[in-house]
Every structure is written in structure tokens, then in C-alpha cells.
Write an enzyme that holds these catalytic residues in place. Structure first.
Site, mmCIF file in Angstrom:
data_model
loop_
_atom_site.group_PDB
_atom_site.id
_atom_site.type_symbol
_atom_site.label_atom_id
_atom_site.label_comp_id
_atom_site.label_asym_id
_atom_site.label_seq_id
_atom_site.Cartn_x
_atom_site.Cartn_y
_atom_site.Cartn_z
ATOM 1 N N HIS A 18 -5.940 1.065 1.340
ATOM 2 C CA HIS A 18 -6.143 0.511 2.869
ATOM 3 C C HIS A 18 -6.182 1.800 3.595
ATOM 4 C CE1 HIS A 18 -4.054 -3.256 2.481
ATOM 5 N NE2 HIS A 18 -4.074 -3.199 2.140
ATOM 6 N N HIS A 53 -1.076 1.778 -2.695
ATOM 7 C CA HIS A 53 -1.024 0.837 -2.108
ATOM 8 C C HIS A 53 -1.398 1.092 -0.734
ATOM 9 C CE1 HIS A 53 -1.286 -4.003 -1.305
ATOM 10 N NE2 HIS A 53 -1.305 -3.622 -0.071
ATOM 11 N N GLU A 54 -0.555 1.363 -0.288
ATOM 12 C CA GLU A 54 -1.395 1.642 1.640
ATOM 13 C C GLU A 54 -1.969 2.594 1.429
ATOM 14 O OE1 GLU A 54 0.073 0.183 3.749
ATOM 15 O OE2 GLU A 54 1.233 -1.212 2.327
#
Ligand SMILES: [Zn+2]
Ligand SMILES: [Zn+2]
Length: 156
Positions: free
Chosen positions: A71, A67-68
Site C-alpha cells: 500500500h 502487505h502494508e
């Protein structure tokens, strides 16, 4: 798992799922509370909540890292890197990363299992309460003496 092992894992997942290197720093941050991880726009570093790893294991950790990394890569490439952006949602799906992390029970509600113990100063009756009591308002139910906070217990 220590910070070096975390760094190695992030680098490996970046190559495996995004086919691009992770060139910045990943560390555990114990001060994160209700979030599993954080991507920092200024330094491009990734911080991970160690409690998620301890409570839910490596699969949860890998999900947070993916998920990170969504980003991270989108931001570096000048694409839509925020949760509401289409680029972000597409990439999440592509690499099979979670949209949100599993909530951490203990961390999300730190006070839920704390018990406050009060004692009457006159007759010594003990009272256990789940919430803090306003001592200006409440007095002993037996003798109407003043209460004082004896201790704060944690039930887990
Ligand atoms: Zn996010
Ligand atoms: Zn009393």
C-alpha cells in the site's frame, strides 16, 4: 518487540523486498481489532496489530508488514494502491505478501468465549449462558423469580 524494533524491521523489509526506503513511522496499535495492520493515507504511517505477532509469531508479522508496504510504496508513487487495483495485486505477488491476514480467533469474536452467570433472586439457582439474557423476558425456570446478572466470566 517494541516500537523501535518494529520500525527497524519495517525499514529492513522495505529495502530487502522493495529496494526502496521506508521513510515514515511504524508503530504497534493495540486498538486495531480484526485487522493485522493499517496504512494511513494522510500520515503515510503504518500501524501493526501486536496481537497478531503474539499469536502467530514473526512470519505472520513479516507478511503483514509486506502487505502494508505494498500500500505504502504504490500510494507514494501514485499507482493503484487499493486491494482491487492491478498494481496492488501484482506487487503482492511479487514480494510474496498475503492478500488477507489469518483471522484472529479471539479478536475477531471477542464475545464467543464469555459466559454470563445469572442468579435467581428468590431461590438462588445459577444459570450460565453464552449470550446476554433479556431480563425483561426471562425468569427463573424453577420458581419464576427474577434473575440478575451475577458476573461475566471469560473462559480463556
Ligand atoms: Zn491492505
Ligand atoms: Zn428461582
Amino acid at each position: 518487540m517494541n516500537d523501535e524494533q518494529l520500525q527497524a524491521l519495517v525499514e529492513r523489509l522495505s529495502m530487502q523486498f522493495f529496494e526502496k526506503p521506508f521513510k515514515h513511522t511504524a508503530i504497534f496499535n493495540s486498538r486495531l481489532r480484526t485487522t493485522g495492520g493499517r496504512y494511513l493515507l494522510v500520515s503515510h504511517n503504518i500501524q501493526i496489530n501486536r496481537k497478531y505477532y503474539e499469536e502467530f509469531g514473526e512470519n505472520e508479522l513479516i507478511g503483514i508488514i509486506k502487505h502494508e508496504l505494498c500500500h505504502y510504496h504504490l500510494h507514494l508513487e501514485g499507482k493503484g494502491y487499493q486491494h482491487r487495483d492491478k498494481d496492488f495485486r501484482h506487487l503482492l505477488k511479487k514480494v510474496d505478501a498475503p492478500r488477507f491476514c489469518t483471522p484472529l480467533s479471539k479478536v475477531a469474536k471477542p464475545d464467543s468465549k464469555i459466559v454470563y452467570v445469572y442468579a435467581c433472586e428468590r431461590c438462588n439457582t445459577l444459570y450460565r449462558r453464552k449470550k446476554k439474557v433479556n431480563l425483561n423476558k426471562y425468569v427463573c425456570g424453577k420458581c419464576r423469580g427474577e434473575l440478575k446478572l451475577l458476573k461475566k466470566l471469560s473462559d480463556f
